[in-house]
Design a protein around this motif. Structure first.
Motif, mmCIF file in Angstrom:
data_model
loop_
_atom_site.group_PDB
_atom_site.id
_atom_site.type_symbol
_atom_site.label_atom_id
_atom_site.label_comp_id
_atom_site.label_asym_id
_atom_site.label_seq_id
_atom_site.Cartn_x
_atom_site.Cartn_y
_atom_site.Cartn_z
ATOM 1 N N UNK A 74 56.954 32.621 -2.591
ATOM 2 C CA UNK A 74 55.678 33.152 -3.789
ATOM 3 C C UNK A 74 55.138 33.945 -3.951
ATOM 4 N N UNK A 75 55.493 35.527 -2.879
ATOM 5 C CA UNK A 75 54.144 36.498 -3.017
ATOM 6 C C UNK A 75 53.452 35.870 -2.426
ATOM 7 N N UNK A 76 53.458 34.924 -1.430
ATOM 8 C CA UNK A 76 52.037 34.905 -1.233
ATOM 9 C C UNK A 76 52.192 34.982 0.319
ATOM 10 N N UNK A 77 50.628 35.014 0.884
ATOM 11 C CA UNK A 77 50.332 35.544 2.062
ATOM 12 C C UNK A 77 49.507 34.383 2.820
ATOM 13 N N UNK A 78 49.611 34.162 3.711
ATOM 14 C CA UNK A 78 48.485 32.697 3.749
ATOM 15 C C UNK A 78 48.219 33.533 5.558
ATOM 16 N N UNK A 79 46.809 32.979 5.758
ATOM 17 C CA UNK A 79 45.633 33.131 7.069
ATOM 18 C C UNK A 79 44.995 32.306 7.387
ATOM 19 N N UNK A 80 46.081 31.564 8.607
ATOM 20 C CA UNK A 80 45.148 29.942 9.161
ATOM 21 C C UNK A 80 44.439 30.634 10.146
ATOM 22 N N UNK A 81 43.154 29.901 10.136
ATOM 23 C CA UNK A 81 42.291 30.347 11.009
ATOM 24 C C UNK A 81 41.317 29.727 11.626
ATOM 25 N N UNK A 82 41.672 29.309 13.213
ATOM 26 C CA UNK A 82 41.265 28.214 13.780
ATOM 27 C C UNK A 82 39.956 28.621 15.070
ATOM 28 N N UNK A 83 39.599 28.130 16.076
ATOM 29 C CA UNK A 83 38.247 27.670 16.474
ATOM 30 C C UNK A 83 37.025 29.243 15.844
ATOM 31 N N UNK A 84 37.016 29.065 15.433
ATOM 32 C CA UNK A 84 35.972 29.721 14.391
ATOM 33 C C UNK A 84 35.055 29.996 14.489
ATOM 34 N N UNK A 85 34.504 31.365 14.880
ATOM 35 C CA UNK A 85 33.506 31.582 15.676
ATOM 36 C C UNK A 85 32.483 32.128 14.083
ATOM 37 N N UNK A 86 30.674 32.684 14.687
ATOM 38 C CA UNK A 86 29.751 33.115 13.662
ATOM 39 C C UNK A 86 30.458 34.767 13.248
ATOM 40 N N UNK A 87 31.090 34.732 14.843
ATOM 41 C CA UNK A 87 30.938 36.760 13.769
ATOM 42 C C UNK A 87 32.263 36.588 13.597
ATOM 43 N N UNK A 88 33.206 35.951 12.629
ATOM 44 C CA UNK A 88 33.902 35.814 12.334
ATOM 45 C C UNK A 88 33.477 35.906 10.260
ATOM 46 N N UNK A 89 32.307 35.420 10.056
ATOM 47 C CA UNK A 89 31.801 35.392 8.858
ATOM 48 C C UNK A 89 31.922 36.249 8.636
ATOM 49 N N UNK A 90 32.258 36.368 7.388
ATOM 50 C CA UNK A 90 32.860 38.274 6.227
ATOM 51 C C UNK A 90 33.257 37.192 4.748
ATOM 52 N N UNK A 91 33.423 38.297 4.495
ATOM 53 C CA UNK A 91 34.795 38.418 2.843
ATOM 54 C C UNK A 91 35.402 38.788 3.510
ATOM 55 N N UNK A 92 36.590 37.876 3.180
ATOM 56 C CA UNK A 92 37.982 38.419 3.020
ATOM 57 C C UNK A 92 38.380 38.911 2.206
ATOM 58 N N UNK A 93 39.298 40.052 2.475
ATOM 59 C CA UNK A 93 39.975 40.748 1.166
ATOM 60 C C UNK A 93 41.884 40.608 1.764
#
Length: 120
Positions: free
Chosen positions: A75-94
């Motif tokens: 599918x030419x697709x990449x995924x990012x599963x993000x668990x236990x997110x922290x406030x410092x993970x806040x950002x624009x993800x590219x």
């Protein structure tokens, strides 16, 4: 012409989870490594995770054990599963991908970015 389209960002509480997806479309011959980077306000863009076409992965120390990168080559697709997110993970993800177009010209391509906000 090839483009990357990201999805899955949003607002989540600390400790929560999100799954980002990035799909490549267009005149694609092949895709080598794919990855996710992020940029918080007033900070430089930083690597989050990468994955090769063979499935080898690399993670920033700050996300190891919490984030998982995967890809579906069909599918030419990449995924990012993000668990236990922290406030410092806040950002624009590219999303980023090494693409070879049908004309056999290779280049690296960036997605438009998706916002991840971690807040209670």
């Amino acid at each position: 012409q090839v483009q990357l389209v990201e999805s899955g960002g949003g607002l989540v509480q600390p400790g929560g989870s999100l799954r980002l997806a990035c799909a490549a479309s267009g005149s694609i011959f092949s895709i080598s490594s794919m990855g996710w980077y992020r940029q918080a306000p007033e900070k430089q863009r930083e690597l989050v995770a990468t994955i090769t076409s063979g499935g080898s992965t690399n993670y920033a120390d700050s996300v190891k054990g919490r984030f998982t990168i995967s890809r579906d080559n069909a599918k030419n697709t990449v995924y990012l599963q993000m668990n236990n997110l922290k406030p410092e993970d806040a950002a624009v993800y590219y999303c980023n991908a090494g693409v070879t177009a049908l004309n056999r010209v290779p280049y690296r391509l960036w997605g438009q970015g998706t916002q991840v906000t971690v807040s209670s």
